[in-house]
Design a protein around this motif. Structure first.
Motif, PDB file in Angstrom:
ATOM      1  N   LEU A  62       0.822  -1.211   0.000  1.00 11.63           N
ATOM      2  CA  LEU A  62       0.000   0.000   0.000  1.00 11.63           C
ATOM      3  C   LEU A  62       0.854   1.259   0.000  1.00 11.63           C
ATOM      4  O   LEU A  62       0.585   2.216  -0.745  1.00 11.63           O
ATOM      5  CB  LEU A  62      -0.927  -0.010   1.212  1.00 11.63           C
ATOM      6  CG  LEU A  62      -1.976  -1.127   1.263  1.00 11.63           C
ATOM      7  CD1 LEU A  62      -2.714  -1.112   2.592  1.00 11.63           C
ATOM      8  CD2 LEU A  62      -2.956  -0.995   0.106  1.00 11.63           C
ATOM      9  N   ASN A 116       2.443   1.875  -3.409  1.00 16.76           N
ATOM     10  CA  ASN A 116       1.508   2.493  -4.356  1.00 16.76           C
ATOM     11  C   ASN A 116       1.278   3.966  -4.035  1.00 16.76           C
ATOM     12  O   ASN A 116       1.144   4.792  -4.946  1.00 16.76           O
ATOM     13  CB  ASN A 116       0.181   1.740  -4.336  1.00 16.76           C
ATOM     14  CG  ASN A 116       0.213   0.481  -5.162  1.00 16.76           C
ATOM     15  OD1 ASN A 116      -0.051   0.496  -6.363  1.00 16.76           O
ATOM     16  ND2 ASN A 116       0.547  -0.635  -4.524  1.00 16.76           N
ATOM     17  N   LEU A 117       1.226   4.301  -2.762  1.00 13.45           N
ATOM     18  CA  LEU A 117       1.094   5.704  -2.380  1.00 13.45           C
ATOM     19  C   LEU A 117       2.309   6.517  -2.840  1.00 13.45           C
ATOM     20  O   LEU A 117       2.169   7.650  -3.310  1.00 13.45           O
ATOM     21  CB  LEU A 117       0.921   5.805  -0.863  1.00 13.45           C
ATOM     22  CG  LEU A 117       0.752   7.208  -0.279  1.00 13.45           C
ATOM     23  CD1 LEU A 117      -0.466   7.907  -0.871  1.00 13.45           C
ATOM     24  CD2 LEU A 117       0.638   7.129   1.241  1.00 13.45           C
ATOM     25  N   SER A 144       2.063   7.097  -6.585  1.00 11.48           N
ATOM     26  CA  SER A 144       1.116   8.169  -6.869  1.00 11.48           C
ATOM     27  C   SER A 144       1.771   9.535  -6.713  1.00 11.48           C
ATOM     28  O   SER A 144       1.592  10.427  -7.558  1.00 11.48           O
ATOM     29  CB  SER A 144      -0.095   8.046  -5.939  1.00 11.48           C
ATOM     30  OG  SER A 144      -0.967   9.144  -6.107  1.00 11.48           O
ATOM     31  N   THR A 150      -6.113   9.058  -5.444  1.00 13.45           N
ATOM     32  CA  THR A 150      -5.403   7.829  -5.074  1.00 13.45           C
ATOM     33  C   THR A 150      -4.758   7.961  -3.700  1.00 13.45           C
ATOM     34  O   THR A 150      -4.740   7.004  -2.917  1.00 13.45           O
ATOM     35  CB  THR A 150      -4.332   7.495  -6.120  1.00 13.45           C
ATOM     36  OG1 THR A 150      -3.488   8.627  -6.342  1.00 13.45           O
ATOM     37  CG2 THR A 150      -4.952   7.050  -7.421  1.00 13.45           C
ATOM     38  N   SER A 151      -4.230   9.135  -3.392  1.00 19.35           N
ATOM     39  CA  SER A 151      -3.598   9.334  -2.088  1.00 19.35           C
ATOM     40  C   SER A 151      -4.612   9.165  -0.962  1.00 19.35           C
ATOM     41  O   SER A 151      -4.327   8.509   0.053  1.00 19.35           O
ATOM     42  CB  SER A 151      -2.956  10.716  -2.013  1.00 19.35           C
ATOM     43  OG  SER A 151      -1.896  10.835  -2.943  1.00 19.35           O
ATOM     44  N   PHE A 158      -5.428   5.370  -0.604  1.00 20.11           N
ATOM     45  CA  PHE A 158      -4.351   4.566  -0.024  1.00 20.11           C
ATOM     46  C   PHE A 158      -4.099   4.933   1.430  1.00 20.11           C
ATOM     47  O   PHE A 158      -3.730   4.070   2.238  1.00 20.11           O
ATOM     48  CB  PHE A 158      -3.078   4.705  -0.856  1.00 20.11           C
ATOM     49  CG  PHE A 158      -3.080   3.869  -2.091  1.00 20.11           C
ATOM     50  CD1 PHE A 158      -3.046   2.486  -2.014  1.00 20.11           C
ATOM     51  CD2 PHE A 158      -3.133   4.449  -3.348  1.00 20.11           C
ATOM     52  CE1 PHE A 158      -3.061   1.698  -3.157  1.00 20.11           C
ATOM     53  CE2 PHE A 158      -3.147   3.681  -4.499  1.00 20.11           C
ATOM     54  CZ  PHE A 158      -3.113   2.297  -4.401  1.00 20.11           C
ATOM     55  N   ALA A 189      -6.592   2.989   3.255  1.00 21.89           N
ATOM     56  CA  ALA A 189      -6.225   1.570   3.334  1.00 21.89           C
ATOM     57  C   ALA A 189      -5.138   1.338   4.374  1.00 21.89           C
ATOM     58  O   ALA A 189      -5.169   0.335   5.103  1.00 21.89           O
ATOM     59  CB  ALA A 189      -5.757   1.089   1.960  1.00 21.89           C
ATOM     60  N   ALA A 224      -3.900  -6.802  -0.660  1.00 14.00           N
ATOM     61  CA  ALA A 224      -3.405  -5.435  -0.838  1.00 14.00           C
ATOM     62  C   ALA A 224      -3.226  -5.112  -2.320  1.00 14.00           C
ATOM     63  O   ALA A 224      -3.500  -3.985  -2.755  1.00 14.00           O
ATOM     64  CB  ALA A 224      -2.083  -5.250  -0.096  1.00 14.00           C
ATOM     65  N   SER A 271      -5.222  -2.216  -4.294  1.00 19.38           N
ATOM     66  CA  SER A 271      -4.478  -1.199  -5.040  1.00 19.38           C
ATOM     67  C   SER A 271      -5.014  -1.057  -6.460  1.00 19.38           C
ATOM     68  O   SER A 271      -5.175   0.062  -6.968  1.00 19.38           O
ATOM     69  CB  SER A 271      -2.990  -1.558  -5.064  1.00 19.38           C
ATOM     70  OG  SER A 271      -2.462  -1.642  -3.759  1.00 19.38           O
ATOM     71  N   PHE A 299      -8.317   0.813  -6.329  1.00 20.03           N
ATOM     72  CA  PHE A 299      -8.126   2.240  -6.054  1.00 20.03           C
ATOM     73  C   PHE A 299      -7.645   2.982  -7.300  1.00 20.03           C
ATOM     74  O   PHE A 299      -8.122   4.084  -7.597  1.00 20.03           O
ATOM     75  CB  PHE A 299      -7.138   2.427  -4.910  1.00 20.03           C
ATOM     76  CG  PHE A 299      -7.628   1.932  -3.590  1.00 20.03           C
ATOM     77  CD1 PHE A 299      -8.993   1.741  -3.362  1.00 20.03           C
ATOM     78  CD2 PHE A 299      -6.742   1.622  -2.567  1.00 20.03           C
ATOM     79  CE1 PHE A 299      -9.453   1.274  -2.141  1.00 20.03           C
ATOM     80  CE2 PHE A 299      -7.193   1.170  -1.341  1.00 20.03           C
ATOM     81  CZ  PHE A 299      -8.551   0.989  -1.127  1.00 20.03           C
ATOM     82  N   TRP A 300      -6.716   2.391  -8.010  1.00 21.50           N
ATOM     83  CA  TRP A 300      -6.220   3.047  -9.230  1.00 21.50           C
ATOM     84  C   TRP A 300      -7.326   3.152 -10.281  1.00 21.50           C
ATOM     85  O   TRP A 300      -7.433   4.176 -10.968  1.00 21.50           O
ATOM     86  CB  TRP A 300      -5.029   2.268  -9.788  1.00 21.50           C
ATOM     87  CG  TRP A 300      -3.730   2.548  -9.094  1.00 21.50           C
ATOM     88  CD1 TRP A 300      -3.061   1.741  -8.235  1.00 21.50           C
ATOM     89  CD2 TRP A 300      -2.940   3.740  -9.218  1.00 21.50           C
ATOM     90  NE1 TRP A 300      -1.910   2.345  -7.801  1.00 21.50           N
ATOM     91  CE2 TRP A 300      -1.802   3.565  -8.386  1.00 21.50           C
ATOM     92  CE3 TRP A 300      -3.071   4.917  -9.925  1.00 21.50           C
ATOM     93  CZ2 TRP A 300      -0.806   4.544  -8.264  1.00 21.50           C
ATOM     94  CZ3 TRP A 300      -2.084   5.892  -9.809  1.00 21.50           C
ATOM     95  CH2 TRP A 300      -0.979   5.706  -8.988  1.00 21.50           C
TER      96      TRP A 300
END
Length: 344
Positions: A59, A62-63, A66, A107-108, A111, A114, A138, A142, A145-146
């Motif tokens: 997670l 991915n943050l 972003s 997205t931020s 995440f 999450a 996870a 992700s 979310f994207w």
């Protein structure tokens, strides 16, 4: 006498210049502080995920991605701000830049939500969650979310850059400006989309995040065997995350509600968007409180920079010390000669 409309034009031009300078300053600060810290965090999480993937690392990775997307396209926004908010770059870069710019906001928030859920479940149900925790969950979250954030920004892109002309053909608007004004027909589609984004991509994540971190901190503080340092990290993580939501995301998302009520974009919306950019600078604080690996990486980096800075200072001061010692030697020799001369 100067005509009244001339004074109004000058005042408007001065206000536009101040706004452009403010935007440019915020962009430069975000780029200089956010890029190195996010790259360090990205390297740390990438190594951890490749070695031993855990849901929290996936997670946070991915943050970080972003934020890096936002920072990569931020120089284009700097050029726009330096050009008095006019778009001097090729036209295809405008929708691409704004797509990643606005996508990073949503997205931020997702995440961060999450991460708060993962932290809360880890302390509220330690045994059950540890048995059922899988990195694939996870990864699936992700992807969702994207897809959600990209779909939201895609709708805005379609509304902004493609409009049906009277004869039925698509045409683009605002050739010299990028994502600035909307026609009444565009607002009819865009305002409900903004309200939906406020409810689903801000209010819901923010509410869940508050619930998770309040209970996360409450449980950790109540446990007697938890070290004080770990409790401080928990409080720091909760404060940094809620601060990011309230300062970076809240003003911009509240403008969605005002836009829907007033049936037009408020004039202060452009200023409310600026704190959203600072999200890329504030997220590394969340990485720091979330992962001991990031703490070690940042500490090693600071120690390395400190050693290099000392070496540079020592190297620069060496010629000065040499000249000072040479000057002292010359002064001592001259005084010695004067002493010998007076004695003679």
């Amino acid at each position: 006498m100067t005509p009244f409309f001339s004074l109004g034009a000058k005042t408007k031009k001065m206000s536009s210049d101040i706004y452009s300078q403010l935007v440019l300053a915020v962009y430069i600060f975000t780029f200089l502080t956010g890029l190195p810290s996010n790259l360090l965090a990205f390297y740390t999480f990438l190594v951890k995920v490749r070695h031993r993937p855990t849901p929290i690392d996936i997670l946070l990775l991915n943050l970080t991605i972003s934020d890096i997307f936002l920072l990569i396209f931020l120089p284009f926004k700097m050029v726009e701000a330096a050009s008095d908010m006019k778009w001097p770059l090729p036209a295809f870069l405008c929708p691409l830049t704004n797509f990643f710019y606005y996508c990073s906001i949503y997205t931020s928030s997702l995440f961060l939500m999450a991460v708060s859920i993962e932290r809360y479940l880890g302390v509220a149900f330690p045994i059950k969650y540890k048995l059922r925790r899988r990195p694939v969950y996870a990864v699936a979250a992700s992807v969702i979310f994207w897809v959600l954030s990209c779909a939201q920004c895609s709708i805005v892109y379609i509304v902004q850059y493609q409009v049906q002309s009277p004869n039925g053909t698509a045409r683009s608007i605002n050739a010299s400006h990028c994502y600035e004004e909307f026609s009444p027909s565009q607002l009819q589609i865009l305002l409900p989309v903004r309200l939906q984004a406020f409810l689903c991509l801000f209010c819901l994540p923010f509410t869940i995040t508050i619930f998770c971190y309040v209970n996360f901190v409450r449980i950790l503080v109540a446990l007697p065997k938890i070290p004080a340092r770990k409790k401080q990290r928990a409080v720091g993580l909760a404060v940094a995350t809620l601060f990011t939501f309230m300062v970076c995301f809240a003003p911009y998302n509240l403008s969605h509600v005002v836009s829907f009520v007033q049936k037009k974009s408020p004039t202060w919306r452009v200023y409310a968007l600026l704190p959203s950019t600072l999200n890329a600078s504030f997220d590394p604080a969340i990485f720091y409180f979330s992962s001991t690996a990031v703490q070690r990486t940042f500490a090693n980096c600071l120690a390395s920079l400190r050693c290099k800075l000392r070496a540079v200072v020592a190297w620069c001061s060496l010629p000065c010390l040499t000249r000072c010692r040479k000057g002292d030697s010359e002064v001592e020799a001259a005084s010695r000669d004067e002493t010998e001369g007076s004695t003679t």
